[in-house]
Write a protein that holds these residues in place. Structure first.
Motif, short mmCIF file in Angstrom:
data_model
loop_
_atom_site.label_atom_id
_atom_site.label_comp_id
_atom_site.label_asym_id
_atom_site.label_seq_id
_atom_site.Cartn_x
_atom_site.Cartn_y
_atom_site.Cartn_z
N PRO A 37 0.82 -1.21 0.00
CA PRO A 37 0.00 0.00 0.00
C PRO A 37 0.86 1.27 0.00
N ASN A 55 -5.34 7.45 0.61
CA ASN A 55 -5.73 6.67 1.78
C ASN A 55 -6.83 7.34 2.61
N VAL A 60 -6.77 0.85 1.06
CA VAL A 60 -5.79 0.30 0.14
C VAL A 60 -5.18 -0.93 0.82
N ILE A 70 -7.93 -1.34 -4.21
CA ILE A 70 -8.36 -0.06 -3.65
C ILE A 70 -9.87 -0.05 -3.58
N SER A 100 -14.37 -1.58 -7.13
CA SER A 100 -13.04 -1.26 -6.60
C SER A 100 -12.05 -1.10 -7.76
#
Length: 184
Positions: A37, A55, A60, A70, A100
Protein backbone atom coordinates in the motif's frame (compact mmCIF):
# COMPACT_ATOMS: atom_id res chain seq x y z
CA UNK A 1 30.59 17.12 31.55
CA UNK A 2 29.13 20.57 31.15
CA UNK A 3 25.41 21.06 30.52
CA UNK A 4 26.04 22.82 27.22
CA UNK A 5 28.17 19.93 25.97
CA UNK A 6 25.50 17.39 27.00
CA UNK A 7 22.89 19.47 25.18
CA UNK A 8 24.98 19.58 21.98
CA UNK A 9 25.50 15.80 22.09
CA UNK A 10 21.79 15.09 22.72
CA UNK A 11 20.57 17.40 19.98
CA UNK A 12 23.13 15.97 17.53
CA UNK A 13 21.94 12.44 18.27
CA UNK A 14 18.34 13.56 17.76
CA UNK A 15 19.27 15.08 14.37
CA UNK A 16 21.01 11.83 13.37
CA UNK A 17 17.92 9.83 14.37
CA UNK A 18 15.84 12.16 12.19
CA UNK A 19 18.18 11.43 9.26
CA UNK A 20 17.57 7.69 9.78
CA UNK A 21 13.78 8.19 9.97
CA UNK A 22 13.86 10.26 6.78
CA UNK A 23 15.90 7.57 5.01
CA UNK A 24 13.43 4.86 6.06
CA UNK A 25 10.52 6.98 4.81
CA UNK A 26 12.25 7.61 1.47
CA UNK A 27 13.06 3.90 1.03
CA UNK A 28 9.38 3.00 1.53
CA UNK A 29 8.67 4.80 -1.74
CA UNK A 30 11.11 2.58 -3.64
CA UNK A 31 9.24 -0.54 -4.59
CA UNK A 32 10.89 -3.87 -4.07
CA UNK A 33 8.95 -6.14 -6.41
CA UNK A 34 6.07 -7.08 -4.16
CA UNK A 35 2.91 -5.01 -3.90
CA UNK A 36 2.56 -2.69 -0.92
CA UNK A 37 0.00 0.00 0.00
CA UNK A 38 2.96 2.36 0.60
CA UNK A 39 3.58 2.34 -3.18
CA UNK A 40 0.52 4.55 -3.58
CA UNK A 41 1.50 6.94 -0.77
CA UNK A 42 2.08 9.82 -3.17
CA UNK A 43 -1.25 9.45 -5.02
CA UNK A 44 -3.60 12.42 -4.65
CA UNK A 45 -7.27 12.18 -5.69
CA UNK A 46 -9.63 14.99 -6.71
CA UNK A 47 -12.29 14.58 -4.03
CA UNK A 48 -15.10 17.12 -4.36
CA UNK A 49 -12.76 19.75 -5.76
CA UNK A 50 -9.83 19.34 -3.35
CA UNK A 51 -6.76 17.16 -3.78
CA UNK A 52 -6.85 14.50 -1.07
CA UNK A 53 -4.42 11.63 -0.30
CA UNK A 54 -5.71 8.31 -1.66
CA UNK A 55 -5.73 6.67 1.78
CA UNK A 56 -8.32 9.24 2.95
CA UNK A 57 -10.86 8.36 0.25
CA UNK A 58 -10.34 4.59 0.04
CA UNK A 59 -9.00 1.48 1.78
CA UNK A 60 -5.79 0.30 0.14
CA UNK A 61 -4.64 -3.28 0.70
CA UNK A 62 -2.71 -6.10 -0.92
CA UNK A 63 -4.58 -9.38 -1.31
CA UNK A 64 -1.41 -11.00 -2.72
CA UNK A 65 2.19 -10.12 -3.61
CA UNK A 66 1.30 -8.92 -7.13
CA UNK A 67 -2.00 -7.06 -6.57
CA UNK A 68 -3.08 -3.83 -4.91
CA UNK A 69 -6.78 -3.48 -4.22
CA UNK A 70 -8.36 -0.06 -3.65
CA UNK A 71 -11.83 -0.04 -2.13
CA UNK A 72 -13.26 3.53 -2.32
CA UNK A 73 -15.54 4.78 0.44
CA UNK A 74 -17.83 6.11 -2.33
CA UNK A 75 -18.26 4.39 -5.72
CA UNK A 76 -18.45 7.72 -7.53
CA UNK A 77 -14.78 8.40 -6.79
CA UNK A 78 -13.49 5.42 -8.82
CA UNK A 79 -12.74 7.46 -12.01
CA UNK A 80 -10.93 10.11 -9.92
CA UNK A 81 -8.89 7.42 -8.15
CA UNK A 82 -7.87 5.91 -11.49
CA UNK A 83 -6.93 9.36 -12.78
CA UNK A 84 -4.92 10.11 -9.61
CA UNK A 85 -2.93 6.89 -10.01
CA UNK A 86 -2.16 7.70 -13.66
CA UNK A 87 -1.21 11.32 -12.83
CA UNK A 88 1.16 10.11 -10.06
CA UNK A 89 3.16 8.49 -12.88
CA UNK A 90 4.04 5.33 -10.94
CA UNK A 91 3.96 3.10 -14.01
CA UNK A 92 0.76 1.32 -12.93
CA UNK A 93 -2.30 0.66 -15.08
CA UNK A 94 -5.39 0.73 -12.83
CA UNK A 95 -8.48 -1.31 -13.74
CA UNK A 96 -11.89 -1.15 -12.10
CA UNK A 97 -14.64 -3.71 -11.71
CA UNK A 98 -17.33 -1.18 -10.82
CA UNK A 99 -16.78 -1.55 -7.08
CA UNK A 100 -13.04 -1.26 -6.60
CA UNK A 101 -9.83 -0.38 -8.42
CA UNK A 102 -7.30 -3.15 -8.94
CA UNK A 103 -3.66 -2.73 -9.87
CA UNK A 104 -1.51 -5.61 -11.05
CA UNK A 105 2.08 -4.93 -10.04
CA UNK A 106 4.32 -6.22 -12.82
CA UNK A 107 7.45 -8.12 -11.79
CA UNK A 108 10.60 -6.00 -11.94
CA UNK A 109 13.13 -6.52 -14.72
CA UNK A 110 16.79 -6.97 -13.78
CA UNK A 111 17.60 -3.54 -15.21
CA UNK A 112 14.80 -1.89 -13.21
CA UNK A 113 16.03 -3.65 -10.05
CA UNK A 114 19.50 -2.21 -10.57
CA UNK A 115 18.04 1.28 -11.11
CA UNK A 116 16.02 1.00 -7.90
CA UNK A 117 19.10 -0.23 -6.01
CA UNK A 118 21.01 2.82 -7.31
CA UNK A 119 18.15 5.06 -6.18
CA UNK A 120 18.24 3.46 -2.71
CA UNK A 121 22.04 3.90 -2.59
CA UNK A 122 21.63 7.61 -3.43
CA UNK A 123 19.11 8.00 -0.58
CA UNK A 124 21.53 6.25 1.79
CA UNK A 125 24.34 8.60 0.72
CA UNK A 126 22.08 11.60 1.35
CA UNK A 127 21.43 10.31 4.88
CA UNK A 128 25.18 9.86 5.48
CA UNK A 129 25.85 13.40 4.28
CA UNK A 130 23.19 14.67 6.67
CA UNK A 131 24.76 12.74 9.56
CA UNK A 132 28.23 14.08 8.73
CA UNK A 133 26.87 17.63 8.54
CA UNK A 134 25.34 17.11 11.99
CA UNK A 135 28.79 16.03 13.23
CA UNK A 136 30.43 19.08 11.69
CA UNK A 137 28.00 21.56 13.24
CA UNK A 138 28.26 19.82 16.63
CA UNK A 139 32.06 20.02 16.55
CA UNK A 140 31.86 23.71 15.61
CA UNK A 141 29.52 24.34 18.54
CA UNK A 142 31.88 22.48 20.90
CA UNK A 143 34.77 24.69 19.75
CA UNK A 144 32.71 27.79 20.63
CA UNK A 145 32.11 26.57 24.19
CA UNK A 146 34.29 27.90 26.94
CA UNK A 147 35.35 24.55 28.38
CA UNK A 148 38.66 22.77 28.98
CA UNK A 149 40.45 21.14 26.06
CA UNK A 150 39.99 17.73 27.67
CA UNK A 151 36.22 18.19 27.87
CA UNK A 152 36.12 19.45 24.28
CA UNK A 153 38.11 16.40 23.15
CA UNK A 154 35.75 14.04 25.01
CA UNK A 155 32.78 15.81 23.41
CA UNK A 156 34.25 15.50 19.90
CA UNK A 157 35.04 11.82 20.46
CA UNK A 158 31.47 11.21 21.63
CA UNK A 159 30.13 12.97 18.52
CA UNK A 160 32.43 10.83 16.33
CA UNK A 161 31.17 7.64 18.02
CA UNK A 162 27.57 8.74 17.34
CA UNK A 163 28.47 9.49 13.72
CA UNK A 164 30.04 6.04 13.26
CA UNK A 165 27.03 4.36 14.90
CA UNK A 166 24.50 6.11 12.66
CA UNK A 167 26.54 5.64 9.47
CA UNK A 168 26.63 1.89 10.25
CA UNK A 169 22.86 2.02 10.76
CA UNK A 170 22.41 3.67 7.33
CA UNK A 171 24.59 0.96 5.74
CA UNK A 172 22.55 -1.76 7.43
CA UNK A 173 19.23 -0.24 6.31
CA UNK A 174 20.54 0.12 2.75
CA UNK A 175 21.87 -3.47 2.67
CA UNK A 176 18.45 -4.78 3.74
CA UNK A 177 16.67 -2.66 1.12
CA UNK A 178 19.12 -3.72 -1.60
CA UNK A 179 18.53 -7.41 -0.74
CA UNK A 180 14.78 -6.79 -0.83
CA UNK A 181 15.03 -5.07 -4.24
CA UNK A 182 17.34 -7.66 -5.83
CA UNK A 183 15.36 -10.69 -4.59
CA UNK A 184 13.34 -12.11 -7.48
Amino acid sequence: MSEELDFIIESTEENMQNAIRHLEKQLLNIRAGKASPAMLGSVMVDYYGSMTPLNQVANVNTPDARTISIQPFERGTIPNIEKGILVANLGFNPMNNGESVIISVPPLTEERRKDLAKQAKAEAEEAKIGIRNDRKSANNEIKKLEISEDLAKIGEETIQELTDKYVRKVDSIFDNKEKEIMTV
